[in-house]
Structure formats: C-alpha cells, structure tokens
Design an enzyme around this catalytic site. Structure first.
Site, PDB file in Angstrom:
ATOM      1  N   SER A   1       0.850   7.603  10.038  1.00  0.00           N
ATOM      2  CA  SER A   1       1.308   6.577  10.972  1.00  0.00           C
ATOM      3  C   SER A   1       2.519   6.984  11.797  1.00  0.00           C
ATOM      4  O   SER A   1       2.750   6.411  12.858  1.00  0.00           O
ATOM      5  CB  SER A   1       1.597   5.282  10.224  1.00  0.00           C
ATOM      6  OG  SER A   1       2.456   5.515   9.143  1.00  0.00           O
TER       7      SER A   1
ATOM      8  N   HIS B   1      -4.750   3.272  10.424  1.00  0.00           N
ATOM      9  CA  HIS B   1      -4.624   3.544  11.858  1.00  0.00           C
ATOM     10  C   HIS B   1      -5.851   4.246  12.452  1.00  0.00           C
ATOM     11  O   HIS B   1      -5.860   4.554  13.645  1.00  0.00           O
ATOM     12  CB  HIS B   1      -3.379   4.392  12.140  1.00  0.00           C
ATOM     13  CG  HIS B   1      -2.101   3.635  11.953  1.00  0.00           C
ATOM     14  ND1 HIS B   1      -1.535   2.875  12.948  1.00  0.00           N
ATOM     15  CD2 HIS B   1      -1.297   3.502  10.872  1.00  0.00           C
ATOM     16  CE1 HIS B   1      -0.424   2.317  12.496  1.00  0.00           C
ATOM     17  NE2 HIS B   1      -0.258   2.675  11.235  1.00  0.00           N
TER      18      HIS B   1
ATOM     19  N   LYS C   1      -4.309  -4.034  12.462  1.00  0.00           N
ATOM     20  CA  LYS C   1      -4.060  -3.098  13.560  1.00  0.00           C
ATOM     21  C   LYS C   1      -5.178  -3.231  14.607  1.00  0.00           C
ATOM     22  O   LYS C   1      -5.192  -4.188  15.350  1.00  0.00           O
ATOM     23  CB  LYS C   1      -3.877  -1.698  12.990  1.00  0.00           C
ATOM     24  CG  LYS C   1      -2.746  -1.708  11.940  1.00  0.00           C
ATOM     25  CD  LYS C   1      -2.275  -0.380  11.528  1.00  0.00           C
ATOM     26  CE  LYS C   1      -1.378  -0.449  10.305  1.00  0.00           C
ATOM     27  NZ  LYS C   1      -0.166  -1.241  10.456  1.00  0.00           N
TER      28      LYS C   1
HETATM   29  N1  PMP Z   1      -1.264   1.917   5.377  1.00  0.00           N
HETATM   30  C1  PMP Z   1      -0.763   2.414   6.513  1.00  0.00           C
HETATM   31  C2  PMP Z   1      -0.979   3.868   6.815  1.00  0.00           C
HETATM   32  C3  PMP Z   1      -0.073   1.588   7.409  1.00  0.00           C
HETATM   33  O1  PMP Z   1       0.439   2.072   8.538  1.00  0.00           O
HETATM   34  C4  PMP Z   1       0.078   0.211   7.088  1.00  0.00           C
HETATM   35  C5  PMP Z   1       0.793  -0.738   8.017  1.00  0.00           C
HETATM   36  N2  PMP Z   1       2.043  -0.345   8.414  1.00  0.00           N
HETATM   37  C6  PMP Z   1      -0.454  -0.249   5.889  1.00  0.00           C
HETATM   38  C7  PMP Z   1      -1.118   0.622   5.062  1.00  0.00           C
HETATM   39  C8  PMP Z   1      -0.308  -1.692   5.494  1.00  0.00           C
HETATM   40  O2  PMP Z   1      -1.193  -2.479   6.196  1.00  0.00           O
HETATM   41  P1  PMP Z   1      -0.936  -4.050   6.399  1.00  0.00           P
HETATM   42  O3  PMP Z   1      -0.202  -4.213   7.675  1.00  0.00           O
HETATM   43  O4  PMP Z   1      -2.291  -4.639   6.440  1.00  0.00           O
HETATM   44  O5  PMP Z   1      -0.149  -4.504   5.217  1.00  0.00           O
END
Ligand code: PMP
Length: 410
Positions: free
Chosen positions: A198, A226, A258
């Site tokens: 990310s 992502h 997302k």
């Molecule tokens: N995994 C990754 C790689 C993320 O970027 C995120 C969100 N920042 C999450 C998990 C968590 O997802 P959520 O927003 O649904 O809690």
C-alpha cells in the site's frame, strides 16, 4: 515494612495516569511525525471540499469512484429504508441478514471461488482470522513490508514467526529451508503477503510465492486490499491477475473500503476456509454485523464491476498518464505497478512541505512518513481514480513540478 493506613497515604506518588499521552503527542509534533487530519465536507469525488476549500483529491482509495455510483447509492438507500439502519446484532447471533449471505455468495462467484466470508472491515478480517490459522508448533512467514493488520494478526497468535525481505523470493526460499530444520517439525506453515503493497504500489511475486509454498506444503495468504477492482480480469484481483488456482493461493483477503467504494472486509477460498473462519475468527464472532445498507451497497458494487468494465480501464489510463509525467519531470516514483504512485521525498519534513505546497495549489495529497515507512523514505502517496480528467491531472503535474523544484526534490 508492614503497610498500614498512614504510611500508604503519606507516600508521594511520582506516577501520573495520563501525562505521558500529552508528552508523546508533543514529541510526535516536534519530530514532524504527527497526523494532521483534515475534514471532507463533500462526497469523495475528484473535486471535493476539504477543510472548507475546494481541492483536487489525489489520496482516496475510491479507485473506481463507486462510493458515489448511482446504483451503489440507490442500493444502500433502498435496503436501509426497508431493513433499517443496523443489523441489530453480530452475524453469529441474530444479525446475519439476507444481504450478508447474498454478499458472501456474490463475492465468491465474482472471484470464481467456492466460498467467501465477509467481515466488518479488512483490518478485522486479518486480525480475526490470522491468529486462528496457526498456533504453537506452527510458523508464520511474512514479507517485511506487510500491512499493519497482518502484523497485528501475527502478533495475536502464539505462533513462531519469520520475516523475509520485501518481495525477495530467494530470501523466502532461504527462510523456508531454515524452517524445515526446525525440531520438532512445524505442523503448519503460512506465508503471508500483501498483494499490492500500500505504500509503494508494487506487486508481490505471487506465482513464485505460491510455488515455494507448494514445495513446502505451506498455506499462502494474500491481502489484496489494493489489488481488487484494479488488477485481474474485470478487477477480480491479484489471483486472477496471475492466473493462479485456489489450491495455490489458499486465502485471498480483501476489503470493500477501497475500489468497491463502501466498507467491509472479506476472505475467499475453499468451503473449509469459510466454515473454519466463521467459527473461529473472534472479530467475526464477537462484533456487530455491518448494516444491511452497507452489505447491499457492496453487492451493488460487485454488480457494477461485472457489468461496467470501463471503470477499471479508465483508472489505468489515468495512472499511466500521471506516472509518465511525474517520471519525465524527474521525480523518483519507486517501483509502482498500480494506481498507487509514491513520490519520494526523503525526510518527513520534505514530504510535509511538498504536501503543504500542493495544498496551497488546491491539490490534496497525503504525506507518508515514519513509522508507516522507513525514516529516510518519506513520500507523497498519490492515488488515481476513474473520474480524474486529463485537465485535472495536468494541473496536478504542474503543481508537483513547481513544488518539487522549490524544495529541491527534482
Ligand atoms: N490491508 C491493506 C493492505 C490495507 O491497505 C488496508 C487498508 N488500509 C487494510 C488491509 C484494511 O482494510 P479496511 O480498510 O477494510 O479495514
């Protein structure tokens, strides 16, 4: 010394219950490491109102603009009117509504998989499932740059853990060879990786990871938060992108927060995985279900992805356009392979100064710094969406160039 009432009340206590909270916050401010949160006063669209100012949004996860897609918005209104604002309970008790079950089924179908299970958030999916997958006598092997929710999931377990260098397949093979020497042999080994990282926008070498996993009889767990909606056939995600099979990647985890434009986490794999997860993951068992309107919006978002492939194509066009221009201007954009573009700045102060400069030009971007990334790798993370126009991107490029020159980044 024997404690009695008088010598207890005469003790001067130097401890204070909360003073350190303020001190720690002040330290973060001094070191330029505190979060400055802004307020979004309109819908999350390319042009939006933030802190009372009209700006060009370049830091939303809403890659396909489904948060405001009419079909998604209508679905949430309709379900809320008919079924109420809340589910009334945890899914494990009485809050498992027809929408939740339908969403699980629709997602599995979308992913061409036997089964899916949806959670309240992606964080809760990782944090709830990972610690149940392995225990004493087992091993987690994790990429060093994995998301915090994977790290926390691992920390909640009593499992041995090993880290491999970011995306480094040889290092992973070495760690696995080492693991084979463990005495007594590990019962279960899981390899955990983000699909799209990310902070950098680069991809895990999933086919190689799957091959190594297979050689060692290890489970492969990919967090594709992502990648979904962006990679693979019609946005089906990283497993589809690499044409991998369900017996090569055992857990495909993701989020509806997302590209799907809503909120909610999910896992996809075999029936056994689903049955195991909803009986074991404590975040699923012991926390309220997402409202019916949310689950209905997620179903509608899947529907849109299946019927309107143009959104996925367009986000890639925008990403390619901006990436080329930033590179031509002389910016270091790391190794991105997706619509996440890191613009490397070095120190956290430089990243902040660039973000502040861009803000004065009406561009909203996010500076990312330690502990999210290494201390000397602070950056601006740019995220593209479907609805950005070429004219808007040109405006962003001009502002980046001006700011980059002013701050000596290019
Ligand atoms: N995994 C990754 C790689 C993320 O970027 C995120 C969100 N920042 C999450 C998990 C968590 O997802 P959520 O927003 O649904 O809690």
């Amino acid at each position: 010394m024997k404690l009695n009432f008088w010598n207890v009340i005469n003790v001067t206590v130097s401890r204070h219950p909360t003073k350190y909270l303020g001190e720690e916050y002040q330290r973060l401010v001094r070191e330029n490491l505190n979060w400055e949160i802004k307020v979004l006063e309109s819908a999350s669209e390319p042009i939006c109102i933030v802190n009372g100012k009209e700006v060009l949004m370049l830091c939303a996860n809403n890659y396909l603009n489904l948060a405001t897609h009419p079909k998604v918005v209508e679905a949430t209104i309709e379900a809320t009117r008919k079924y109420g604002a809340g589910a009334g309970s945890d899914r494990s008790i009485s809050g498992n509504m027809i929408f939740h079950e339908e969403l699980d089924r629709r997602l599995a179908k979308f992913k061409n998989a036997p089964a899916s299970l949806t959670f309240q958030t992606g964080f809760m999916a990782n944090e709830g499932l990972i610690p149940q997958l392995a225990g004493r006598g087992d091993l987690f092997v994790s990429d060093e740059l994995n998301h915090g929710s994977i790290i926390d999931g691992v920390r909640l377990s009593r499992t041995d853990r090993a880290i491999f260098k970011h995306k480094d397949v040889e290092d992973l093979a070495r760690v696995m060879e080492e693991a084979e020497k463990h005495d007594p042999p590990y019962n279960h080994i899981w390899i955990l990786t983000d699909g799209v990282f990310s902070m950098d926008g680069d991809l895990a070498p999933l086919p190689e990871i799957a091959r190594i996993g297979k050689e060692h009889g290890a489970g492969v767990y990919v967090d594709d938060a992502h990648g979904e909606g962006v990679l693979g056939e019609g946005g089906r995600g990283i497993v589809s992108h690499f044409h991998l099979r369900r017996d090569e990647v055992h857990v495909e985890m993701g989020t509806f927060s997302k590209a799907f434009g809503v909120i909610g986490g999910h896992i996809t794999g075999g029936e056994d995985l689903r049955n195991f997860a909803y009986n074991k993951a404590r975040t699923w068992l012991l926390s309220g279900a997402v409202p019916p309107g949310v689950a209905a919006a997620c179903i509608a978002a899947i529907d849109v992805l299946e019927k309107e492939p143009q959104h996925v194509r367009r986000v890639w066009e925008n990403r390619n356009y901006l990436l080329e221009a930033l590179k031509d201007a002389g910016f270091d954009t790391g190794n991105t392979e997706t619509p996440i573009i890191p613009v490397m700045c070095g120190k956290s102060k430089t990243a902040r100064d660039l973000a502040d400069f861009l803000w004065t030009k009406g561009i909203f971007v996010l500076p990312i710094f330690y502990p999210m990334v290494a201390r000397d790798k602070a950056r601006i993370r740019v995220q593209l969406c479907t609805k950005h126009t070429t004219e808007q991107l040109d405006r962003a490029i001009d502002a980046f160039e001006e700011g980059g020159r002013k701050l000596g980044i290019i």
